[in-house]
Design an enzyme around this catalytic site. Structure first.
Site, PDB file in Angstrom:
ATOM      1  N   ILE A 136       0.841  -1.210   0.000  1.00 47.91           N
ATOM      2  CA  ILE A 136       0.000   0.000   0.000  1.00 47.91           C
ATOM      3  C   ILE A 136       0.866   1.246   0.000  1.00 47.91           C
ATOM      4  CG2 ILE A 136      -2.094   0.998   1.012  1.00 47.91           C
ATOM      5  CD1 ILE A 136      -1.777  -1.325   3.111  1.00 47.91           C
ATOM      6  N   PRO A 137       1.605   1.501  -1.061  1.00 51.13           N
ATOM      7  CA  PRO A 137       2.316   2.769  -1.089  1.00 51.13           C
ATOM      8  C   PRO A 137       1.301   3.904  -1.000  1.00 51.13           C
ATOM      9  CG  PRO A 137       2.267   1.779  -3.274  1.00 51.13           C
ATOM     10  CD  PRO A 137       1.720   0.758  -2.310  1.00 51.13           C
ATOM     11  N   HIS A 138       1.595   4.894  -0.202  1.00 53.61           N
ATOM     12  CA  HIS A 138       0.610   5.964  -0.063  1.00 53.61           C
ATOM     13  C   HIS A 138       1.263   7.225   0.471  1.00 53.61           C
ATOM     14  CE1 HIS A 138       0.681   4.019   3.915  1.00 53.61           C
ATOM     15  NE2 HIS A 138       0.378   5.220   4.417  1.00 53.61           N
ATOM     16  N   ALA A 139       0.593   8.323   0.271  1.00 53.72           N
ATOM     17  CA  ALA A 139       1.082   9.583   0.820  1.00 53.72           C
ATOM     18  C   ALA A 139      -0.045  10.600   0.847  1.00 53.72           C
ATOM     19  CB  ALA A 139       2.239  10.129  -0.013  1.00 53.72           C
TER      20      ALA A 139
END
Lengths: 530, 150
Positions: free
Chosen positions: B63-66
């Site tokens: 879950i790459p996220h920003a």
């Protein structure tokens, strides 16, 4: 099992919620109740105080600092990185259960003197669901937890300071106290040590022991008050609590003053933290505003509101005692005994002791003997009680009991404070009965003492030492019997009350098995894994 | 409020050597729709988050996220990789990758939707449905149904 949890991750949009969901699912599968506070970007819906109070254990699944961690003080706690809650939520619940189970024994075992043991380990069945308790019983449990936390931090000071003072008397005789603090002993006037660099010259190595011991002892009431407030209100309670304790010592209010001061300080901080300040000053509330305001209020309270009445009461008691001279000696001895054990070094005890020293100065050696004998009884009676009925006492109390033999023998009445602070209503009257017996008998036997200090170590200065020891032994037996009896009466009542028994039992010292009885969180902190 | 995810944001045959390539590939899809205004800037934010703590979780999920100033509205891009890409989870590479892009300011409604998406990801049934999805529209429908309830 009822649980509360906080989940939090650095960004607050993904793992925080995944962890919450995973915990909720796992709890549902395992038949537990859980409420999760997601401290994420979408804003946290805070757990209610009721939810936290009802919880048996707390799970922190966090990669960042928990906001409002002090809300959970005193609960068995498991802390893991947030991902552990996602991938291993079932295992995490099992660990929380384990933490609940360990909460009671861990109190005693975690660190000597550091973690309090409210009571002997209760049978597993005593871990009753907390929601069955009445709120009064629950408050009683809390009150006992708070006091036990203060006591557990205080015990090492009592042991270290008391034993050093006892050693000073053993090696230096009764005059060591006068050599250090100044005073008259057997016609010799000592100026006291004002310049510590001359301590060894003036008072010898025994004087050094005495000085160290009495310094540790002077922290006894501040530590008690400070850590009672700490147990109630976390770190923010420490400053007003310790200052209240220092002032209680300064005004001569003794440990009862410290007990009250600590409880008031904790309650005050709790009340202040309820106040939701404007955002502009919210940031400085915990570091500046709350310590400042709570310490100011507690200081004024201790100095102005409590201090002067205590001094006035002491003056009144002193005058009254002076007027009693010449009346029935046995009654006077009993009265002095009651006073010595009433507050174990507090204002009333001081009046009796000062009366004894004053009598000594004017040539009446019997009063001094009665006062000293009566003052030796409380620690010895407690030590005997812990040996005869260890199950009635917590681990830390039993440890304190080992040191209490020596403290009592050295006329360090304060050695009984840990027991009295933990359970004043049962312990103090029992000890008063014991000390009164000894005081009366000492007067009846006509024992005398030429030393104002020193306990058994100055037995050479005691007239009729055999009868003197008999008087002490009799008082110790009476005191110990009363303590044991009083502790068991409380328990019998508990057994009789079918409903609410869990809460009352916990308040009474039998409920250490309940999760809420943990004074210090048993934190299982796992290193953050990458 | 526009859709969290559209078929354009779904890549059912994700090919990438590592998680940074995955992020680049999925973020490019959001950028071409204008939801990410500065691709390099957004990727730097994702990378910073990933370096804080890898976002892979057990069960084959990354879950790459920003939350980033370069994002205009909350968006989700989804990639499915046959071989899997390492996202730092303890049990191996991730075959399901969600790139979550949230605006820095993000109002609560948006963030609540992302929160409920995150909650769905925990459920094995949701993951399995994503693995079984036959085309991008099926993924979009699944997300809309499970997360938005429509």
């Amino acid at each position: 099992m009822r649980l509360v949890a906080v989940t939090a991750c650095p960004t607050g949009i993904a793992h925080t919620y995944m962890a919450a969901e995973a915990l909720e699912q796992a709890a549902k599968d395992a038949g537990h109740q859980i409420s999760v506070e997601t401290q994420g970007a979408a804003g946290a819906v805070p757990l209610t105080p009721d939810q936290i109070a009802a919880a048996d254990a707390v799970i922190f699944a966090v990669d960042v600092e928990v906001r409002g961690r002090d809300r959970f003080a005193g609960k068995p706690t498991v802390e893991v990185p947030v991902k552990k809650a996602i991938s291993g939520s079932a295992e995490l619940l099992a660990r929380a259960e384990e933490a609940v189970r360990q909460a009671a024994p861990a109190n005693a075992a975690a660190a000597p003197g550091d973690a309090p043991a409210p009571a002997p380990a209760a049978p597993a069945g005593a871990a009753a669901p907390s929601d069955q308790r009445s709120s009064a019983a629950r408050f009683g449990t809390h009150l006992r937890q708070w006091m036990m936390t203060g006591v557990s931090y205080m015990i090492p000071f009592v042991a270290a300071g008391g034993i050093l003072i006892a050693l000073a008397f053993m090696f230096g005789g009764a005059e060591v106290a006068m050599k250090v603090n100044g005073g008259v002993f057997q016609g010799h006037t000592y100026p006291g040590v004002t310049d510590l660099s001359k301590l060894i010259d003036q008072a010898g190595y025994a004087g050094v022991l005495f000085k160290i011991g009495s310094t540790a002892f002077s922290m006894l009431v501040p530590v008690l008050a400070g850590f009672i407030a700490y147990a109630m209100a976390d770190r923010q309670g420490l400053v007003p609590g310790i200052v209240s304790g220092l002032l209680a010592s300064a005004i001569g209010a003794g440990f009862l003053g410290g007990l009250v001061g600590g409880l008031l300080a904790g309650a005050l901080v709790l009340a202040l933290t309820r106040y939701k300040p404007p955002r502009a000053i919210a940031g400085i509330m915990p570091v500046v505003v709350i310590p400042l305001v709570s310490t100011l209020i507690m200081g004024v309270l201790m100095l102005v509101v409590i201090g002067e009445p205590i001094a006035a009461a002491q003056r009144g008691l002193t005058d009254w005692l002076g007027g009693l001279s010449g009346t029935n000696a046995i009654l006077l001895g009993a009265l002095l005994g009651l006073m010595m054990a009433f507050d174990l070094g507090g204002p009333v005890n001081k009046v009796a002791y000062t009366f004894g020293v004053g009598s000594l100065a004017s040539g009446d050696l019997k009063v001094m003997a009665a006062v000293m004998a009566a003052g030796m009884v409380p620690p010895i009676a407690m030590a005997l009680s812990t040996v005869v009925r260890p199950k009635l006492f917590g681990e830390s109390e039993r440890k304190a009991g080992e040191a209490a033999w020596l403290l009592g023998a050295s006329f360090i009445t304060e050695g009984a404070i840990p027991f009295a602070a933990a359970d004043p209503l049962r312990v103090l009257p029992s000890l008063m009965a014991g000390s009164a017996t000894t005081g009366a008998l000492s007067m009846a036997f006509g024992a005398t003492s030429r030393a104002p200090h020193g306990g058994l170590w100055v037995i050479g200065l005691i007239g009729r030492p055999g009868l003197y020891l008999l008087a002490i032994a009799a008082g110790v037996l009476v005191g110990a019997a009363c303590v044991i009896g009083a502790k068991q009466i409380g328990r019998a009542e508990v057994a009789g009350e079918a409903e609410g028994a869990a809460g009352a039992a916990a308040a009474d010292g039998a409920g250490a098995g309940t999760g809420a009885a943990a004074d210090k969180p048993a934190v299982n902190h796992e290193a953050l894994v990458g | 409020m526009s859709d969290l995810i559209t078929p354009d944001f779904v890549d059912l045959d994700l090919r990438a050597a590592d998680r940074h390539e995955v992020a680049f590939s999925l973020a490019s899809r959001l950028a071409s729709d204008g939801r990410v205004t500065d691709l390099a800037g957004f990727l730097a934010d994702v990378r910073a988050r990933e370096e804080q703590m890898p976002t892979g979780i057990e069960g084959g999920i990354g879950i790459p996220h920003a939350r980033s100033a370069h994002v205009t509205e909350p968006s989700l891009a989804f990639g499915r990789s046959t071989g899997g890409v390492d996202f730092g989870a303890e049990d191996g590479p991730a075959d399901l990758v969600f790139l979550i892009a949230a605006p820095a300011g993000g109002d609560t409604d948006h963030l609540t939707i992302l929160a409920s998406l995150a909650r769905r990801l925990v459920h094995a049934s949701f993951r399995q449905a994503l693995r079984d999805a036959s085309d991008p529209q099926a993924v979009v429908d699944l997300v809309n149904k499970e997360v938005l309830g429509r």
